[in-house]
Design an enzyme around this catalytic site. Structure first.
Site, PDB file in Angstrom:
ATOM      1  NE  ARG A   1     -24.505 -67.994 -39.921  1.00  0.00           N
ATOM      2  CZ  ARG A   1     -23.915 -68.803 -40.772  1.00  0.00           C
ATOM      3  NH1 ARG A   1     -24.621 -69.401 -41.670  1.00  0.00           N
ATOM      4  NH2 ARG A   1     -22.620 -68.995 -40.788  1.00  0.00           N
TER       5      ARG A   1
ATOM      6  CB  SER B   1     -30.978 -67.650 -45.034  1.00  0.00           C
ATOM      7  OG  SER B   1     -30.145 -68.009 -46.102  1.00  0.00           O
TER       8      SER B   1
ATOM      9  CD  GLU C   1     -29.337 -66.559 -41.142  1.00  0.00           C
ATOM     10  OE1 GLU C   1     -29.347 -67.694 -41.651  1.00  0.00           O
ATOM     11  OE2 GLU C   1     -28.724 -65.603 -41.628  1.00  0.00           O
TER      12      GLU C   1
HETATM   13  C1  LIG Z   1     -29.357 -60.265 -49.450  1.00  0.00           C
HETATM   14  C2  LIG Z   1     -28.820 -60.717 -48.119  1.00  0.00           C
HETATM   15  C3  LIG Z   1     -27.888 -61.735 -48.049  1.00  0.00           C
HETATM   16  C4  LIG Z   1     -27.368 -62.143 -46.806  1.00  0.00           C
HETATM   17  N1  LIG Z   1     -26.448 -63.164 -46.787  1.00  0.00           N
HETATM   18  C5  LIG Z   1     -25.948 -63.587 -45.586  1.00  0.00           C
HETATM   19  C6  LIG Z   1     -24.985 -64.644 -45.542  1.00  0.00           C
HETATM   20  O1  LIG Z   1     -24.558 -65.179 -46.576  1.00  0.00           O
HETATM   21  N2  LIG Z   1     -24.541 -65.053 -44.328  1.00  0.00           N
HETATM   22  C7  LIG Z   1     -24.973 -64.467 -43.160  1.00  0.00           C
HETATM   23  O2  LIG Z   1     -24.516 -64.899 -42.080  1.00  0.00           O
HETATM   24  N3  LIG Z   1     -25.865 -63.452 -43.185  1.00  0.00           N
HETATM   25  C8  LIG Z   1     -26.359 -62.997 -44.355  1.00  0.00           C
HETATM   26  N4  LIG Z   1     -27.287 -61.986 -44.388  1.00  0.00           N
HETATM   27  C9  LIG Z   1     -27.738 -61.382 -43.119  1.00  0.00           C
HETATM   28  C10 LIG Z   1     -27.005 -60.070 -42.751  1.00  0.00           C
HETATM   29  O3  LIG Z   1     -26.475 -59.440 -43.872  1.00  0.00           O
HETATM   30  C11 LIG Z   1     -25.886 -60.289 -41.737  1.00  0.00           C
HETATM   31  O4  LIG Z   1     -26.385 -60.915 -40.580  1.00  0.00           O
HETATM   32  C12 LIG Z   1     -25.224 -58.964 -41.348  1.00  0.00           C
HETATM   33  O5  LIG Z   1     -24.108 -59.219 -40.523  1.00  0.00           O
HETATM   34  C13 LIG Z   1     -26.172 -58.015 -40.603  1.00  0.00           C
HETATM   35  O6  LIG Z   1     -25.491 -56.769 -40.498  1.00  0.00           O
HETATM   36  P1  LIG Z   1     -26.286 -55.428 -40.284  1.00  0.00           P
HETATM   37  O7  LIG Z   1     -25.292 -54.369 -40.042  1.00  0.00           O
HETATM   38  O8  LIG Z   1     -27.227 -55.225 -41.411  1.00  0.00           O
HETATM   39  O9  LIG Z   1     -27.090 -55.759 -38.947  1.00  0.00           O
HETATM   40  P2  LIG Z   1     -28.514 -55.196 -38.512  1.00  0.00           P
HETATM   41  O10 LIG Z   1     -29.558 -55.830 -39.360  1.00  0.00           O
HETATM   42  O11 LIG Z   1     -28.495 -53.725 -38.430  1.00  0.00           O
HETATM   43  O12 LIG Z   1     -28.607 -55.814 -37.054  1.00  0.00           O
HETATM   44  C14 LIG Z   1     -28.762 -57.209 -36.877  1.00  0.00           C
HETATM   45  C15 LIG Z   1     -28.754 -57.526 -35.376  1.00  0.00           C
HETATM   46  O13 LIG Z   1     -27.467 -57.241 -34.835  1.00  0.00           O
HETATM   47  C16 LIG Z   1     -27.555 -56.216 -33.857  1.00  0.00           C
HETATM   48  N5  LIG Z   1     -26.400 -55.340 -34.060  1.00  0.00           N
HETATM   49  C17 LIG Z   1     -25.987 -54.770 -35.221  1.00  0.00           C
HETATM   50  N6  LIG Z   1     -24.853 -54.101 -35.023  1.00  0.00           N
HETATM   51  C18 LIG Z   1     -24.551 -54.236 -33.707  1.00  0.00           C
HETATM   52  C19 LIG Z   1     -23.495 -53.766 -32.879  1.00  0.00           C
HETATM   53  N7  LIG Z   1     -22.501 -53.027 -33.366  1.00  0.00           N
HETATM   54  N8  LIG Z   1     -23.501 -54.090 -31.555  1.00  0.00           N
HETATM   55  C20 LIG Z   1     -24.495 -54.847 -31.037  1.00  0.00           C
HETATM   56  N9  LIG Z   1     -25.517 -55.320 -31.767  1.00  0.00           N
HETATM   57  C21 LIG Z   1     -25.535 -55.012 -33.087  1.00  0.00           C
HETATM   58  C22 LIG Z   1     -28.881 -55.509 -34.101  1.00  0.00           C
HETATM   59  O14 LIG Z   1     -29.362 -54.913 -32.905  1.00  0.00           O
HETATM   60  C23 LIG Z   1     -29.730 -56.671 -34.562  1.00  0.00           C
HETATM   61  O15 LIG Z   1     -30.149 -57.427 -33.451  1.00  0.00           O
HETATM   62  C24 LIG Z   1     -27.814 -61.542 -45.614  1.00  0.00           C
HETATM   63  C25 LIG Z   1     -28.770 -60.501 -45.685  1.00  0.00           C
HETATM   64  C26 LIG Z   1     -29.253 -60.085 -46.918  1.00  0.00           C
HETATM   65  C27 LIG Z   1     -30.257 -58.976 -46.987  1.00  0.00           C
END
Ligand SMILES: Cc1cc2nc3c(=O)[nH]c(=O)nc-3n(C[C@H](O)[C@H](O)[C@H](O)COP(=O)(O)OP(=O)(O)OC[C@H]3O[C@@H](n4cnc5c(N)ncnc54)[C@H](O)[C@@H]3O)c2cc1C
Length: 354
Positions: A176, A253, A346
């Site tokens: 992570r 998580s 996380e």
């Molecule tokens: C129900 C649920 C289940 C999940 N299950 C998992 C799982 O099984 N495994 C897991 O690893 N994660 C899981 N996650 C966490 C999450 O979905 C992932 O980390 C996902 O990759 C985040 O993507 P996002 O586009 O929503 O990022 P955001 O929430 O929009 O951003 C997260 C972070 O990344 C940065 N960021 C986003 N895009 C960029 C970019 N293009 N360039 C630079 N920085 C950027 C943001 O600034 C922020 O710091 C889960 C979340 C939820 C709500």
């Protein structure tokens, strides 16, 4: 304007103008200073470049599924990344390199891979958010991590003011973790994945998934069966977004599984664990939380541990970021008192502290 990531929030009560809550899966967070939506990579770069030149902090937000934004919001520039596109940029007899725009919905890409008999990301089905965010914390689930298949990350480097093609080694993928997490130097623009040409999954590595498939660890199963089985397992744990189900109003998580020294581990008695290399041991955070007295459903003020998964802290509708973090601290302190082990969050915390 239709918004691929905010569509699922359609039933959320109207929020204050510029509220960032509507862009997060927790439905929490105060107002943005300014909010710019980029549908092309060059618009995204220009927004970040202009903010840097003006000395304004930038928050990149894509699916909002891994951020906890403070109740005071984010006073700088919030960039909503809504770029899209999936294209094949390389092939050989055994594999294909697929370039995915950062703002592309991650699960749409997984579905594309499964449909086109491309193997390597099927166990990451159902994870919310964007493709470009997956390298940030080396997204992983059910025995796969994006670091296993990422060939390159194309990112705008704010310090050098240039677009770089970064190798997996330069990305520094860990559990992570990567060079991108807690670091606003890079704006990920697209990600290249090398996927195997196969209608079978990569070897199954996760015991629970193998059991559900009636397979042995190391077996390969049809891609669509792997995807469907993962989606069912995730849905049962509230780990697939469902606007009707507040157990999914989370960041997934909230805590990572703690990695501790074998020396500390030996003092703890019988605890489930996995070896984590270099004399380190990984412990299941959910097990520690439950044994420290925090069952599923344990509630704070408008927030609660999910009824389906001990690691997910959820907004029940009337929560606040302050209440969510209070609950998280209560759990962290309880686990520390009971086991002497520290839990770490996380998600990325924006303008708030844990
Ligand atoms: C129900 C649920 C289940 C999940 N299950 C998992 C799982 O099984 N495994 C897991 O690893 N994660 C899981 N996650 C966490 C999450 O979905 C992932 O980390 C996902 O990759 C985040 O993507 P996002 O586009 O929503 O990022 P955001 O929430 O929009 O951003 C997260 C972070 O990344 C940065 N960021 C986003 N895009 C960029 C970019 N293009 N360039 C630079 N920085 C950027 C943001 O600034 C922020 O710091 C889960 C979340 C939820 C709500």
């Amino acid at each position: 304007m239709p918004d691929a990531f905010a569509d699922h929030l359609i039933d959320t009560p109207p929020a204050a103008e510029n509220s960032l809550a509507v862009y997060t899966t927790l439905r929490l967070g105060g107002p943005a200073g300014t909010l710019t939506t980029a549908v092309h990579a060059d618009e995204a770069v220009e927004t970040v470049r202009a903010a840097s030149a003006a000395g304004r902090p930038v928050l990149v937000l894509a699916g909002g599924s891994n951020v906890v934004i403070g109740d005071a919001g984010f006073p700088g520039e919030t960039l909503l990344l809504r770029t899209g596109g999936i294209e094949i940029v390389g092939e050989d007899p055994a594999s294909v390199v697929v370039r995915v725009a950062a703002g592309e919905t991650w699960d749409d890409f997984v579905s594309y891979a499964v449909t086109n008999s491309l193997s390597g990301v099927e166990c990451l089905s159902g994870i919310p958010g964007s493709a470009g965010a997956t390298p940030i914390q080396n997204v992983g689930a059910y025995g796969q991590e994006v670091g296993h298949t990422i060939e390159a990350v194309h990112a705008y480097d704010r310090v050098a003011d240039e677009i770089r093609k970064m190798t997996p080694a330069e990305c520094g993928f860990g559990y992570r973790a990567s060079v991108f997490k807690h670091n606003d130097r890079y704006l990920v623009l697209s990600v290249d994945f090398r996927l195997e040409r196969s209608s079978d999954s990569a070897p199954i590595r996760y015991a629970e998934l193998a059991r559900s498939l009636g397979a042995e660890a190391g077996d390969r199963v049809p891609l669509d069966l792997a995807r469907d089985t993962v989606l069912k397992l995730r849905a049962g744990k509230g780990m697939v977004l469902d606007p009707e189900d507040r157990d999914t109003w989370s960041v997934g998580s909230f805590f990572t599984n703690p990695v501790i020294s074998e020396e500390l581990f030996r003092t703890l008695g019988e605890i489930p664990h996995w070896p984590a290399g270099d004399d380190m041991v990984k412990l299941p955070a959910a097990w520690l939380i439950e044994r420290a007295g925090f069952p599923k459903g344990f509630a704070g003020d408008g927030v609660a541990i999910s009824g389906k998964h001990t690691l997910a802290l959820t907004n029940r509708g009337a929560g606040s970021t302050t209440a969510l973090l209070d609950l998280a601290r209560t759990i962290r302190d309880g686990v520390r008192t009971r086991f002497g082990v520290d839990l770490h969050p996380e998600p990325v915390l924006v303008n708030c502290e844990f």
